[in-house]
Write a protein that holds these residues in place. Structure first.
Motif, PDB file in Angstrom:
ATOM      1  N   PRO A 289      -4.617  -1.667  17.863  1.00  0.00           N
ATOM      2  CA  PRO A 289      -4.639  -2.398  16.589  1.00  0.00           C
ATOM      3  C   PRO A 289      -6.024  -2.418  15.954  1.00  0.00           C
ATOM      4  O   PRO A 289      -7.036  -2.597  16.630  1.00  0.00           O
ATOM      5  CB  PRO A 289      -4.217  -3.823  16.997  1.00  0.00           C
ATOM      6  N   ASP A 292      -4.321  -5.072  10.534  1.00  0.00           N
ATOM      7  CA  ASP A 292      -2.876  -5.248  10.631  1.00  0.00           C
ATOM      8  C   ASP A 292      -2.148  -3.946  10.946  1.00  0.00           C
ATOM      9  O   ASP A 292      -0.926  -3.862  10.820  1.00  0.00           O
ATOM     10  CB  ASP A 292      -2.321  -5.844   9.324  1.00  0.00           C
ATOM     11  N   LYS A 293      -2.885  -2.906  11.354  1.00  0.00           N
ATOM     12  CA  LYS A 293      -2.281  -1.603  11.637  1.00  0.00           C
ATOM     13  C   LYS A 293      -2.618  -1.177  13.059  1.00  0.00           C
ATOM     14  O   LYS A 293      -3.599  -1.618  13.645  1.00  0.00           O
ATOM     15  CB  LYS A 293      -2.781  -0.549  10.644  1.00  0.00           C
ATOM     16  N   VAL A 294      -1.785  -0.295  13.604  1.00  0.00           N
ATOM     17  CA  VAL A 294      -2.072   0.350  14.879  1.00  0.00           C
ATOM     18  C   VAL A 294      -2.522   1.770  14.580  1.00  0.00           C
ATOM     19  O   VAL A 294      -1.801   2.538  13.932  1.00  0.00           O
ATOM     20  CB  VAL A 294      -0.836   0.356  15.800  1.00  0.00           C
TER      21      VAL A 294
END
Length: 308
Positions: A289, A292-294
């Motif tokens: 992460p 808010d993203k992987v």
């Protein structure tokens, strides 16, 4: 409010040093509005331009800033970087010689986890001719426009930019004697960074393999030849890491107390454990992460070529 006030004082200092202060803020609307209330008269405070699609929001922020400013010499710093007026003057002077300048960082203040990270800095300085990987750099705007966008879908974005410039033929100044203050993270953030930093290193296969092997080798030695063999092995690793840290401290003595060198074995143990944590994220989540993203890639397309 204390953090907002600290930034306000910092922006004022930079403005007095002759900088155009541009803050590209990716905060939620309510936080952005409060930041604007405190900082609005001290800097140019803008949102991230949504036209930039990269997974790493910091990269989108850099491209937003480059597009908005007319300044030829640009200094980019993470939110934990603190330049002094003297630092700014030296960076500007170096950018007369080089198209991109990569300085070094040091931690101040130094909580215990900051001392482990400072030991990592010294180990990198002791091993790599170009020094540690900082959270800041300076570059010429015209050069950024010439070399184009670098891979923004990576975790290790700062170094990806440096290596993209190198691939495109820009002159790079690795200023290993130029030190910029970096504030240590909170303890919670430091814990969150452990597997991420190990994940970023996956492209360095020898380094990752080495840290993966350190603990199993110790266990194997204890099983085959007993506790004394394992303790001897551990002592050898500790002494080697301390000696490398002392080598890295050469030329950086004012910024790294001598006791930092003795934290090097602790960092080695931490990284040996964290690399397994990173492998878990890679196997189960296919990335790590960031915001808010992987993000799947630790480094990008220019990492290897840029190193050459």
């Amino acid at each position: 409010m204390a953090e907002l006030a600290d930034f306000a004082n910092y922006f004022q200092l930079l403005a007095e040093a002759g900088c155009e202060v541009l803050v590209v803020d990716g905060s939620p609307p309510d936080v952005f509005a409060e930041n604007e209330r405190v900082w609005g008269k001290l800097c140019r405070h803008v949102t991230v331009d949504p036209q930039y699609p990269y997974l790493n929001g910091k990269v989108n922020g850099i491209h937003t800033g480059v597009a908005l400013t007319d300044c030829e010499r640009i200094i980019v710093g993470d939110d934990d970087i603190r330049y002094t007026p003297e630092n700014v003057a030296r960076m500007v002077a170096l950018l007369e010689q080089y198209e991109l300048v990569r300085p070094q960082n040091y931690f101040k203040p130094l909580p215990w986890w900051g001392r482990l990270e400072a030991a990592r800095m010294l180990l990198n300085r002791g091993i790599l001719p170009t020094g540690d990987y900082p959270g800041t750099c300076g570059f010429r705007r015209s050069t950024m426009l010439r070399v184009g966008h670098y891979d923004g879908d990576v975790l290790f974005d700062n170094e990806e930019m440096v290596r993209h410039f190198a691939v495109k033929g820009a002159s790079i100044g690795y200023a290993t004697d130029f030190f910029i203050q970096k504030l240590p993270p909170t303890l919670q953030k430091w814990w969150e960074q452990r597997p991420r930093q190990a994940y970023e290193d996956f492209v360095m296969r020898f380094k990752t393999t080495l840290f993966l092997a350190l603990i199993p080798v110790g266990i194997l030695l204890a099983w085959l030849w007993g506790t004394k063999a394992a303790l001897g092995y551990g002592l050898g690793v500790a002494i080697a890491s301390i000696l490398i840290a002392f080598k890295g401290r050469s030329g950086a003595e004012p910024f790294f107390p001598i006791n930092i060198c003795f934290f090097a074995p602790l960092w080695v143990v931490e990284r040996s454990l964290s690399v397994y944590w990173a492998v878990y994220w890679w196997l189960v989540h296919k990335g790590y992460p960031f915001g808010d993203k992987v993000i799947a890639k630790g480094t990008g397309r220019d990492w290897i070529a840029g190193a050459r």
